[in-house]
Design a protein around this motif. Sequence first.
Motif, PDB file in Angstrom:
ATOM      1  N   GLY A 134      42.678  58.111  67.512  1.00  0.00           N
ATOM      2  CA  GLY A 134      42.209  57.087  67.502  1.00  0.00           C
ATOM      3  C   GLY A 134      41.584  55.200  67.057  1.00  0.00           C
ATOM      4  O   GLY A 134      41.451  55.119  66.158  1.00  0.00           O
TER       5      GLY A 134
ATOM      6  N   GLU B 119      36.068  63.059  63.986  1.00  0.00           N
ATOM      7  CA  GLU B 119      36.529  62.145  65.114  1.00  0.00           C
ATOM      8  C   GLU B 119      37.897  61.749  65.771  1.00  0.00           C
ATOM      9  O   GLU B 119      38.828  61.629  66.352  1.00  0.00           O
ATOM     10  CB  GLU B 119      36.924  60.687  65.198  1.00  0.00           C
ATOM     11  CG  GLU B 119      36.332  59.422  65.612  1.00  0.00           C
ATOM     12  CD  GLU B 119      36.136  58.132  65.467  1.00  0.00           C
ATOM     13  OE1 GLU B 119      36.530  57.263  64.488  1.00  0.00           O
ATOM     14  OE2 GLU B 119      35.469  57.691  66.308  1.00  0.00           O
TER      15      GLU B 119
ATOM     16  N   PHE C 162      36.427  55.984  68.475  1.00  0.00           N
ATOM     17  CA  PHE C 162      36.912  55.460  67.559  1.00  0.00           C
ATOM     18  C   PHE C 162      36.108  54.305  66.559  1.00  0.00           C
ATOM     19  O   PHE C 162      36.215  54.362  65.559  1.00  0.00           O
ATOM     20  CB  PHE C 162      37.949  54.142  67.673  1.00  0.00           C
ATOM     21  CG  PHE C 162      37.961  53.086  69.114  1.00  0.00           C
ATOM     22  CD1 PHE C 162      37.175  52.572  68.467  1.00  0.00           C
ATOM     23  CD2 PHE C 162      38.365  53.960  70.375  1.00  0.00           C
ATOM     24  CE1 PHE C 162      37.565  50.865  70.029  1.00  0.00           C
ATOM     25  CE2 PHE C 162      38.341  53.219  71.088  1.00  0.00           C
ATOM     26  CZ  PHE C 162      37.528  51.858  71.290  1.00  0.00           C
TER      27      PHE C 162
ATOM     28  N   ARG D  11      36.127  54.927  62.264  1.00  0.00           N
ATOM     29  CA  ARG D  11      36.875  54.803  62.042  1.00  0.00           C
ATOM     30  C   ARG D  11      36.313  53.787  61.552  1.00  0.00           C
ATOM     31  O   ARG D  11      36.492  53.177  60.803  1.00  0.00           O
ATOM     32  CB  ARG D  11      38.358  54.927  62.606  1.00  0.00           C
ATOM     33  CG  ARG D  11      39.257  53.737  62.689  1.00  0.00           C
ATOM     34  CD  ARG D  11      40.848  53.558  63.609  1.00  0.00           C
ATOM     35  NE  ARG D  11      39.907  51.499  63.797  1.00  0.00           N
ATOM     36  CZ  ARG D  11      40.342  51.412  65.356  1.00  0.00           C
ATOM     37  NH1 ARG D  11      40.768  52.286  65.896  1.00  0.00           N
ATOM     38  NH2 ARG D  11      40.028  50.265  66.001  1.00  0.00           N
TER      39      ARG D  11
ATOM     40  N   GLY E 270      36.113  53.154  56.936  1.00  0.00           N
ATOM     41  CA  GLY E 270      36.898  51.526  56.962  1.00  0.00           C
ATOM     42  C   GLY E 270      36.409  50.635  56.562  1.00  0.00           C
ATOM     43  O   GLY E 270      35.977  49.318  55.601  1.00  0.00           O
TER      44      GLY E 270
ATOM     45  N   LEU F  27      37.939  64.498  56.612  1.00  0.00           N
ATOM     46  CA  LEU F  27      38.376  63.088  56.887  1.00  0.00           C
ATOM     47  C   LEU F  27      39.524  63.890  58.063  1.00  0.00           C
ATOM     48  O   LEU F  27      40.395  64.375  57.241  1.00  0.00           O
ATOM     49  CB  LEU F  27      38.795  61.932  56.038  1.00  0.00           C
ATOM     50  CG  LEU F  27      39.400  60.492  56.716  1.00  0.00           C
ATOM     51  CD1 LEU F  27      38.334  60.184  56.506  1.00  0.00           C
ATOM     52  CD2 LEU F  27      39.998  60.742  55.252  1.00  0.00           C
ATOM     53  N   ARG F  28      39.509  63.148  59.209  1.00  0.00           N
ATOM     54  CA  ARG F  28      40.924  63.577  60.009  1.00  0.00           C
ATOM     55  C   ARG F  28      41.676  63.427  59.583  1.00  0.00           C
ATOM     56  O   ARG F  28      42.290  62.162  58.781  1.00  0.00           O
ATOM     57  CB  ARG F  28      40.410  63.211  61.438  1.00  0.00           C
ATOM     58  CG  ARG F  28      40.886  61.748  61.960  1.00  0.00           C
ATOM     59  CD  ARG F  28      40.440  61.487  63.182  1.00  0.00           C
ATOM     60  NE  ARG F  28      41.383  62.245  63.987  1.00  0.00           N
ATOM     61  CZ  ARG F  28      41.842  61.690  64.842  1.00  0.00           C
ATOM     62  NH1 ARG F  28      41.721  60.825  66.208  1.00  0.00           N
ATOM     63  NH2 ARG F  28      42.847  62.684  66.173  1.00  0.00           N
TER      64      ARG F  28
ATOM     65  N   GLU G 258      44.699  62.104  60.409  1.00  0.00           N
ATOM     66  CA  GLU G 258      44.924  60.488  61.486  1.00  0.00           C
ATOM     67  C   GLU G 258      44.224  59.380  60.510  1.00  0.00           C
ATOM     68  O   GLU G 258      45.123  58.249  60.416  1.00  0.00           O
ATOM     69  CB  GLU G 258      44.377  60.817  62.677  1.00  0.00           C
ATOM     70  CG  GLU G 258      45.436  61.510  63.676  1.00  0.00           C
ATOM     71  CD  GLU G 258      45.245  62.882  63.755  1.00  0.00           C
ATOM     72  OE1 GLU G 258      44.351  63.417  62.690  1.00  0.00           O
ATOM     73  OE2 GLU G 258      44.905  64.068  64.616  1.00  0.00           O
ATOM     74  N   TYR G 259      43.505  59.766  59.696  1.00  0.00           N
ATOM     75  CA  TYR G 259      42.742  58.336  59.171  1.00  0.00           C
ATOM     76  C   TYR G 259      42.913  58.536  57.948  1.00  0.00           C
ATOM     77  O   TYR G 259      42.374  58.153  57.200  1.00  0.00           O
ATOM     78  CB  TYR G 259      41.382  58.548  59.842  1.00  0.00           C
ATOM     79  CG  TYR G 259      40.722  58.413  60.559  1.00  0.00           C
ATOM     80  CD1 TYR G 259      41.628  57.692  61.179  1.00  0.00           C
ATOM     81  CD2 TYR G 259      39.668  58.085  61.473  1.00  0.00           C
ATOM     82  CE1 TYR G 259      40.947  57.229  63.344  1.00  0.00           C
ATOM     83  CE2 TYR G 259      39.029  58.210  62.440  1.00  0.00           C
ATOM     84  CZ  TYR G 259      39.484  57.989  62.909  1.00  0.00           C
ATOM     85  OH  TYR G 259      39.256  57.485  64.684  1.00  0.00           O
TER      86      TYR G 259
ATOM     87  N   TYR H 255      45.250  57.036  56.394  1.00  0.00           N
ATOM     88  CA  TYR H 255      45.825  55.871  55.636  1.00  0.00           C
ATOM     89  C   TYR H 255      43.653  55.324  55.044  1.00  0.00           C
ATOM     90  O   TYR H 255      43.832  53.987  54.136  1.00  0.00           O
ATOM     91  CB  TYR H 255      46.332  54.625  56.554  1.00  0.00           C
ATOM     92  CG  TYR H 255      45.535  54.747  58.123  1.00  0.00           C
ATOM     93  CD1 TYR H 255      44.004  53.989  58.292  1.00  0.00           C
ATOM     94  CD2 TYR H 255      44.953  55.788  59.112  1.00  0.00           C
ATOM     95  CE1 TYR H 255      43.840  53.264  59.605  1.00  0.00           C
ATOM     96  CE2 TYR H 255      44.791  55.396  60.192  1.00  0.00           C
ATOM     97  CZ  TYR H 255      43.932  54.872  60.453  1.00  0.00           C
ATOM     98  OH  TYR H 255      42.958  54.067  61.474  1.00  0.00           O
ATOM     99  N   LEU H 256      43.018  55.881  55.515  1.00  0.00           N
ATOM    100  CA  LEU H 256      41.469  55.229  54.811  1.00  0.00           C
ATOM    101  C   LEU H 256      41.107  55.445  53.888  1.00  0.00           C
ATOM    102  O   LEU H 256      40.966  55.060  53.004  1.00  0.00           O
ATOM    103  CB  LEU H 256      40.468  55.681  55.979  1.00  0.00           C
ATOM    104  CG  LEU H 256      41.097  55.135  57.458  1.00  0.00           C
ATOM    105  CD1 LEU H 256      39.458  55.172  58.426  1.00  0.00           C
ATOM    106  CD2 LEU H 256      40.698  53.213  57.433  1.00  0.00           C
TER     107      LEU H 256
END
Length: 608
Positions: free
Chosen positions: A128, A254, A260, A263, A267, A293-294, A296-297, A299-300
Amino acid sequence: MTRTTPDAARIERAVQDALQAWGREPTQLLQVLRHAQEPLGFLPPAALERIAAELHVPIARVRGVMAFYSFLYPASPGTYRVLFSDNITDRMRGSTDRLREMSQRLWVEPGKVSEDGLVSLDRTSSIGLCDHAPAVLVNGRPVPDVDAARAAQLCDLILASVPLEEWPPELFVVEDKVRRADVLLNDPLRPGEAIRAALARGQASGTGPQATLDEIKAARLLGRGGAGFTTGVKWESCSRQPVTPRVVVCNADEGEPGTFKDRLLLGRHADMVFEGMTVAAYGIGASQGFVYLRGEYRYLLDALQATLERRRRDGLLGKDICGQAGFDFDIRIHVGAGSYVCGEASALVESLEGKRGIPRNRPPRLAEKGYLGRPTIVNNVESYCTSALILLHGADWFRSRGTARSSGTKLLSVSGDCARPGIYEYPLGVTVREVLADCGAAGTIAVQAGGPSGVCIGQDEFDRRIAFEDIETGGAFIVFDGSRDMFEVARHFAHFFAHESCGFCTPCRVGTSLLRNLMDKIRDGKGSLHDLNTIEELATLLHHASHCGLGESAGRPLLGTLQRFRPAYERRLGSHAVEPAFDLDGALARARRMTGRDDPGAHLGEPK
Ligand SMILES: Cc1cc2nc3c(=O)[nH]c(=O)nc-3n(C[C@H](O)[C@H](O)[C@H](O)COP(=O)(O)O)c2cc1C
Ligand code: SF4
């Protein structure tokens, strides 16, 4: 992260922390596994056994779940786990070279862990960050724009064993590139505004929540996640189910390579996402909400949790929301663990229930029987944001943008061969040509709209429109210029689908592998016209016989490129007759050496 197997005390602490956060219901299995893995770096067998015992589920189920998700690790992936995003846009911007350079510097083969347990390197499906390609995740944290200098810097930090928390913070900065904003991205929606507008509309009309459903239906909002289903119809059908509690789910998976925009919304506009979910809850009478939430995200997550906390404090979540007696609703965030098919709504619900993300049989639809058998709506992140704005400004305002059949605006994630990749918000109906001009694309030969499962658009179609009546897209808009080989693009997508197929149904499990193998065979110069025909047949069969949308669309990029860029395939063909992929004579070379024979009689066909 650790290089060695953690001792029993550490494992127990990690498991207990996870149980405290998520509880002991079997539905929490995936979240407990994910949570326990964070301090351990991986999930040793002892952790799996403890979790199975605490959740009262068979160990086989725990292992099955673990094997399904690519971000759950049975063995240590090293102190540093570097995952290269593997979308075509990453490859176009040099990810293969960066991976090779890092592999040489770090002395580790892609897909392996270094012998000292320091580092592993691998590829993963798109993370993403196509507007920042090539990008990597290091222990789950995103590092965008990895050019040769940045790759070398990452190697220095890893070889010096610098803890991730001490890495220069600028390495992790993901700049949001909003290139064109319209009503959604420009609108300064204040927290609570849309909820109050929905409550007021219900009061004024005397119809309560029905007024919310009526407004969404009148707006003719079509889902922004790709399939374009009518949101109002979905919500109303859910609201009519006799079962309670009902459930609102936000699909923040996503996973479509090239997308993306969610994202950015998660964010920068988390309040708008939660606001949309809350008005949906009011409309359908739901008390429970989830954001999926995937992984890969991940960190959000902390910022999203903080926004939820603030909203609870402000009376925008919890009991009697905005002072409306009986309007109780709250939202929990579940984090995925690396599986593209979990973006499919019913697979997502399975995953929310702590299982492997295998798409369900339908009927029943999720609106009737979704999460734990409860009536459930699943909508895309952008759909919820748009719903909040509709409740605030009204259906007429929304319909004043876009086309007669496609109301409103749409976010596009633009990447690939253009000077200005990023997020563009347009009224629906914008032409491909306009987008190409705005993003500074030159010499474009094709656009892949909607990602690998979308459509390939050739030059003669650039006047077509992004709209549900013409080119439907969840938002991906990947640009290819004349330097690109569209056969290689399609081959990459064939690998993507074969990798992401969940394996549940035979047409997709076998068909995606066959397509991948055929594309590799053609790349190797061993293809024939017969193979091109087989690709067309297989892609059509997949479309009609697959259990879910993944298999249905897996052949599309091949059909699209075959139709528009056939010479890119034909110039690779070895012969026009049937050509086997397997070189039987070559395979017998060892036997010939062992027997000391290399005469014509020892060869199949012509000696080579
Ligand atoms: C393989 C596959 C992956 C999908 N991934 C996503 C996704 O990441 N996000 C999303 O919103 N919809 C995704 N969808 C579509 C969902 O199934 C569903 O239609 C959507 O979440 C509904 O929301 P909407 O009506 O607001 O668009 C995917 C579908 C398939 C078949
Ligand atoms: S079509 Fe593919 S992804 Fe979908 S259920 Fe079948 S095997 Fe799984």
